[in-house]
Motif scaffolding. Structure first.
Motif, mmCIF file in Angstrom:
data_model
loop_
_atom_site.group_PDB
_atom_site.id
_atom_site.type_symbol
_atom_site.label_atom_id
_atom_site.label_comp_id
_atom_site.label_asym_id
_atom_site.label_seq_id
_atom_site.Cartn_x
_atom_site.Cartn_y
_atom_site.Cartn_z
ATOM 1 N N PRO A 1 -4.188 -66.986 -0.653
ATOM 2 C CA PRO A 1 -3.051 -66.066 -0.784
ATOM 3 C C PRO A 1 -3.544 -64.622 -0.829
ATOM 4 C CG PRO A 1 -3.428 -67.261 -2.827
ATOM 5 C CD PRO A 1 -4.356 -67.838 -1.808
ATOM 6 N N ASN B 1 -0.267 -76.224 12.255
ATOM 7 C CA ASN B 1 0.038 -74.899 11.702
ATOM 8 C C ASN B 1 0.131 -74.942 10.184
ATOM 9 O OD1 ASN B 1 0.063 -73.547 14.138
ATOM 10 N ND2 ASN B 1 2.240 -73.906 14.490
ATOM 11 N N ILE B 2 0.781 -75.976 9.639
ATOM 12 C CA ILE B 2 0.876 -76.098 8.182
ATOM 13 C C ILE B 2 -0.506 -76.286 7.582
ATOM 14 C CG2 ILE B 2 1.704 -77.611 6.331
ATOM 15 C CD1 ILE B 2 4.241 -78.041 8.040
ATOM 16 N N GLU B 3 -1.325 -77.097 8.234
ATOM 17 C CA GLU B 3 -2.689 -77.327 7.766
ATOM 18 C C GLU B 3 -3.485 -76.019 7.750
ATOM 19 O OE1 GLU B 3 -5.836 -79.535 10.198
ATOM 20 O OE2 GLU B 3 -4.905 -81.097 8.973
ATOM 21 N N ARG B 4 -3.366 -75.233 8.804
ATOM 22 C CA ARG B 4 -4.094 -73.963 8.878
ATOM 23 C C ARG B 4 -3.583 -72.971 7.828
ATOM 24 N NH1 ARG B 4 -4.779 -72.635 15.322
ATOM 25 N NH2 ARG B 4 -6.344 -74.214 15.744
ATOM 26 N N LEU B 5 -2.273 -72.913 7.652
ATOM 27 C CA LEU B 5 -1.724 -71.989 6.654
ATOM 28 C C LEU B 5 -2.131 -72.381 5.243
ATOM 29 C CD1 LEU B 5 1.865 -71.410 8.068
ATOM 30 C CD2 LEU B 5 0.023 -69.724 7.895
ATOM 31 N N SER B 6 -2.241 -73.666 4.971
ATOM 32 C CA SER B 6 -2.611 -74.103 3.624
ATOM 33 C C SER B 6 -4.057 -73.772 3.298
ATOM 34 C CB SER B 6 -2.362 -75.599 3.466
ATOM 35 O OG SER B 6 -3.273 -76.339 4.249
ATOM 36 N N ARG B 7 -4.888 -73.575 4.318
ATOM 37 C CA ARG B 7 -6.291 -73.226 4.084
ATOM 38 C C ARG B 7 -6.495 -71.738 3.842
ATOM 39 N NH1 ARG B 7 -9.254 -76.143 8.970
ATOM 40 N NH2 ARG B 7 -7.213 -75.871 9.859
ATOM 41 N N GLN B 8 -5.492 -70.918 4.130
ATOM 42 C CA GLN B 8 -5.641 -69.481 3.949
ATOM 43 C C GLN B 8 -5.430 -69.127 2.480
ATOM 44 O OE1 GLN B 8 -2.882 -67.529 6.497
ATOM 45 N NE2 GLN B 8 -4.248 -67.570 8.253
#
Length: 107
Positions: free
Chosen positions: A76, A67-74
């Motif tokens: 802002p 989840n952290i990995e996926r959020l970091s790819r989004q």
């Protein structure tokens, strides 16, 4: 005479033409992609630890990491609003002392 497998395949292909089937499969395909990522990308086919509690902990921590990995790819959505000045920055402003715009700045 056609075999049961062939008739079942024909029935399944006919169901796949239904718009409701496409809506259900859209949800399923997202889940299947996530499961595939865990199995092939993070080695979740085999646990590193023995015991159900440790295996569960491994699964939970791996899910958090994904989840952290996926959020970091989004990207802002919008820039963060500027932070209000701290008490120390306000003090420097009242004294007329120039201060750096960022603590990361060198000069």
């Amino acid at each position: 005479m056609a075999s049961k497998g062939f008739l079942l395949e024909l029935r399944n292909r006919a169901e796949q033409q239904d718009p409701d089937w496409h809506k259900r499969y859209a949800v399923r395909s997202g889940i299947r992609g996530t499961i595939n990522e865990f199995a092939h990308g993070h080695g979740m086919r085999h646990c590193r630890y023995r015991g159900q509690a440790k295996a569960h902990l491994q699964h939970v921590l791996t899910a958090i990491a994904v989840n952290i990995e996926r959020l970091s790819r989004q990207p802002p959505e919008e820039p963060a609003p500027p932070r209000p000045p701290t008490a120390f920055q306000n003090y420097l402003d009242r004294q007329g002392t120039p201060r750096l715009r960022s603590w990361r700045a060198v000069s």
